[in-house]
Design a protein around this motif. Structure first.
Motif, PDB file in Angstrom:
ATOM      1  N   GLY A  90     -62.490  38.588 -50.189  1.00 31.64           N
ATOM      2  CA  GLY A  90     -61.813  38.042 -49.030  1.00 31.64           C
ATOM      3  C   GLY A  90     -62.723  37.565 -47.915  1.00 31.64           C
ATOM      4  O   GLY A  90     -62.264  37.057 -46.907  1.00 31.64           O
ATOM      5  N   VAL A  91     -64.038  37.717 -48.084  1.00 25.95           N
ATOM      6  CA  VAL A  91     -64.998  37.279 -47.070  1.00 25.95           C
ATOM      7  C   VAL A  91     -65.539  35.916 -47.492  1.00 25.95           C
ATOM      8  O   VAL A  91     -66.046  35.748 -48.595  1.00 25.95           O
ATOM      9  CB  VAL A  91     -66.160  38.285 -46.917  1.00 25.95           C
ATOM     10  CG1 VAL A  91     -67.128  37.819 -45.852  1.00 25.95           C
ATOM     11  CG2 VAL A  91     -65.623  39.669 -46.593  1.00 25.95           C
ATOM     12  N   LYS A  92     -65.423  34.948 -46.610  1.00 27.29           N
ATOM     13  CA  LYS A  92     -65.859  33.583 -46.902  1.00 27.29           C
ATOM     14  C   LYS A  92     -67.383  33.470 -46.853  1.00 27.29           C
ATOM     15  O   LYS A  92     -68.048  34.164 -46.083  1.00 27.29           O
ATOM     16  CB  LYS A  92     -65.261  32.613 -45.889  1.00 27.29           C
ATOM     17  CG  LYS A  92     -63.761  32.620 -45.843  1.00 27.29           C
ATOM     18  CD  LYS A  92     -63.242  31.431 -46.558  1.00 27.29           C
ATOM     19  CE  LYS A  92     -61.735  31.365 -46.428  1.00 27.29           C
ATOM     20  NZ  LYS A  92     -61.122  30.938 -47.636  1.00 27.29           N
ATOM     21  N   ALA A  93     -67.903  32.576 -47.670  1.00 27.39           N
ATOM     22  CA  ALA A  93     -69.348  32.344 -47.724  1.00 27.39           C
ATOM     23  C   ALA A  93     -69.894  31.926 -46.363  1.00 27.39           C
ATOM     24  O   ALA A  93     -70.989  32.345 -45.977  1.00 27.39           O
ATOM     25  CB  ALA A  93     -69.674  31.286 -48.771  1.00 27.39           C
ATOM     26  N   CYS A  94     -69.135  31.121 -45.628  1.00 25.91           N
ATOM     27  CA  CYS A  94     -69.624  30.657 -44.326  1.00 25.91           C
ATOM     28  C   CYS A  94     -69.760  31.798 -43.318  1.00 25.91           C
ATOM     29  O   CYS A  94     -70.457  31.654 -42.310  1.00 25.91           O
ATOM     30  CB  CYS A  94     -68.761  29.531 -43.772  1.00 25.91           C
ATOM     31  SG  CYS A  94     -67.019  29.876 -43.717  1.00 25.91           S
ATOM     32  N   ASP A  95     -69.145  32.944 -43.591  1.00 28.54           N
ATOM     33  CA  ASP A  95     -69.327  34.119 -42.737  1.00 28.54           C
ATOM     34  C   ASP A  95     -70.504  34.978 -43.202  1.00 28.54           C
ATOM     35  O   ASP A  95     -71.096  35.710 -42.408  1.00 28.54           O
ATOM     36  CB  ASP A  95     -68.053  34.967 -42.720  1.00 28.54           C
ATOM     37  CG  ASP A  95     -66.878  34.225 -42.096  1.00 28.54           C
ATOM     38  OD1 ASP A  95     -67.110  33.419 -41.172  1.00 28.54           O
ATOM     39  OD2 ASP A  95     -65.737  34.442 -42.542  1.00 28.54           O
ATOM     40  N   ASP A 103     -63.707  24.393 -52.553  1.00 27.93           N
ATOM     41  CA  ASP A 103     -63.127  23.655 -51.427  1.00 27.93           C
ATOM     42  C   ASP A 103     -64.135  22.636 -50.918  1.00 27.93           C
ATOM     43  O   ASP A 103     -65.298  22.965 -50.699  1.00 27.93           O
ATOM     44  CB  ASP A 103     -62.779  24.650 -50.312  1.00 27.93           C
ATOM     45  CG  ASP A 103     -62.070  23.994 -49.144  1.00 27.93           C
ATOM     46  OD1 ASP A 103     -61.647  22.831 -49.274  1.00 27.93           O
ATOM     47  OD2 ASP A 103     -61.924  24.666 -48.114  1.00 27.93           O
ATOM     48  N   LEU A 104     -63.672  21.411 -50.741  1.00 28.33           N
ATOM     49  CA  LEU A 104     -64.564  20.355 -50.261  1.00 28.33           C
ATOM     50  C   LEU A 104     -64.128  19.827 -48.895  1.00 28.33           C
ATOM     51  O   LEU A 104     -64.397  18.714 -48.530  1.00 28.33           O
ATOM     52  CB  LEU A 104     -64.628  19.207 -51.279  1.00 28.33           C
ATOM     53  CG  LEU A 104     -65.681  18.137 -51.053  1.00 28.33           C
ATOM     54  CD1 LEU A 104     -67.077  18.761 -50.999  1.00 28.33           C
ATOM     55  CD2 LEU A 104     -65.629  17.083 -52.114  1.00 28.33           C
ATOM     56  N   SER A 105     -63.444  20.658 -48.120  1.00 28.01           N
ATOM     57  CA  SER A 105     -62.987  20.200 -46.809  1.00 28.01           C
ATOM     58  C   SER A 105     -64.187  19.959 -45.894  1.00 28.01           C
ATOM     59  O   SER A 105     -65.199  20.655 -45.978  1.00 28.01           O
ATOM     60  CB  SER A 105     -62.043  21.221 -46.180  1.00 28.01           C
ATOM     61  OG  SER A 105     -62.750  22.383 -45.812  1.00 28.01           O
ATOM     62  N   GLN A 147     -74.735  23.018 -51.668  1.00 31.61           N
ATOM     63  CA  GLN A 147     -73.360  23.386 -52.000  1.00 31.61           C
ATOM     64  C   GLN A 147     -72.980  22.673 -53.285  1.00 31.61           C
ATOM     65  O   GLN A 147     -73.041  21.450 -53.372  1.00 31.61           O
ATOM     66  CB  GLN A 147     -72.383  22.990 -50.893  1.00 31.61           C
ATOM     67  CG  GLN A 147     -70.949  23.348 -51.243  1.00 31.61           C
ATOM     68  CD  GLN A 147     -69.948  22.865 -50.209  1.00 31.61           C
ATOM     69  OE1 GLN A 147     -70.283  22.117 -49.301  1.00 31.61           O
ATOM     70  NE2 GLN A 147     -68.716  23.286 -50.360  1.00 31.61           N
ATOM     71  N   ALA A 148     -72.599  23.453 -54.287  1.00 31.01           N
ATOM     72  CA  ALA A 148     -72.134  22.909 -55.563  1.00 31.01           C
ATOM     73  C   ALA A 148     -70.636  23.141 -55.659  1.00 31.01           C
ATOM     74  O   ALA A 148     -70.088  24.033 -55.023  1.00 31.01           O
ATOM     75  CB  ALA A 148     -72.845  23.600 -56.722  1.00 31.01           C
TER      76      ALA A 148
END
Length: 142
Positions: free
Chosen positions: A59-64, A84-86, A101-102
């Motif tokens: 539940g922890v995002k990579a960006c965090d 996700d490619l947002s 980022q792949a």
């Protein structure tokens, strides 16, 4: 660089084993982790060079996670494997300091190329640190 070490932090066991087998087979030292606490503990030891990071673990995002990794070891290179490619996510990841980022599904040749480039970057940075201090004068006490 003695042994080139990669940490595969991936929630999906099948892909974690596949990536581990692939990179071990081409000569890298590989560690794996499924839980955030385990990933943080391994990064804190400072004997890793690259982290292949799933876009979300427990539940922890990579960006965090990436800023935390960079605070513990600013030389570590992080490759995020994302579904996700947002544009917002891409900006956050780039701002956090990822190397690459792949996208899922994972293309092994793309990941292999990204890992090789990350190790080249690490070697260039190590060379600069080892060579240039001779040319940078230190402060002279008054």
């Amino acid at each position: 660089m003695k042994s080139k070490t990669i940490l595969i932090a991936y929630q999906d066991d099948l892909w974690a084993r596949s990536l581990s087998t692939f990179f071990h087979g081409i000569g890298y030292r590989v560690e794996t982790a499924k839980m955030v606490s385990e990933v943080i503990r391994k990064v804190r030891k400072r004997n890793l060079h690259i982290v292949l990071l799933d876009d979300e673990i427990e539940g922890v995002k990579a960006c965090d996670l990436v800023p935390l990794f960079k605070k513990m070891d600013d030389k570590i290179q992080v490759i995020v494997i994302s579904s996700d490619l947002s544009l917002g996510l891409v900006k956050r990841l780039r701002g956090a300091g990822i190397f690459y980022q792949a996208m899922k599904p994972v293309d092994l040749e793309e990941i292999k190329s990204a890992v090789e480039c990350a190790f080249e970057k690490i070697e260039r940075e190590n060379l600069k640190e080892g060579f240039f201090p001779f040319f940078i004068p230190g402060r002279v006490p008054a």
